[in-house]
Design a protein around this motif. Sequence first.
Motif: not given
Length: 237
Positions: A79-81, A85, A92, A94, A98-99, A173, A177, A180-181
């Motif tokens: 997740d985005f925690w 990182e 990564y 993500k 969650h998004l 956000r 990221y 990383q998406l």
Amino acid sequence: VTGVQTCALPIWYEQIALEAKSGAVMHADETGWRVDGQTHWLWCFCNHRCCYYMIDASRGSEALRKFFTEAFDGTLVSDFWAAYESVCAGDYQKCIPHLLRELLKVDEYNQDVEWADFSKQLKRLVRDGLRLRKRADFTKERYASRIALIHRRLRNLADETYMDADASRLGHRISKYRDQLFTFLDTAGVPPDNNHAERQIRPAVIIRKNSLCNRSEQGAATQAILMSVYRTLKLRC
């Protein structure tokens, strides 16, 4: 407890950690836990062959450094925690659901025109990426131009300046990221979601509800070993 600590299970436990860290893709997740009434965290690091649990008092980089004794070279799905990182030398991914859940949550209370436009564009972009990946003939090489267009659309959306607070927050956000998406489009074997880790951590959540967690640090360590060995064997059945 003493018998578990002196038998072969701790050796298996360390081997499971090594296997998780040697894989090309690793999923990671964490959830709350209690040890002697104090807040702890249950960490889960897994792939489709092994599952490693760790119970620690920290939810930050201090706990992660105990597991990641060196930087992970594969793709870490999470997740985005922010704590994640600092542990990966590779790529990564993500968690896309969650998004999307965050967008839908904000949609329920934010009727601002700017937010509505931002949310619509981002959801359309994500779904275009997911549909592309699901094509039966999908390869990175075959759809290189489509993938490049998706990345370009994401950059344009991330680089905009937004007056709406939610659009500005989510815009920041995706800017942070942006690389990383859509790793799942660029790297074979990488999923767009962290569902695997969430499924592996769910049995521990049920145990937490029924057992009220652990009464000592030694009990927590034993719990992590037993759950890791059992869940890894379950994955290999």
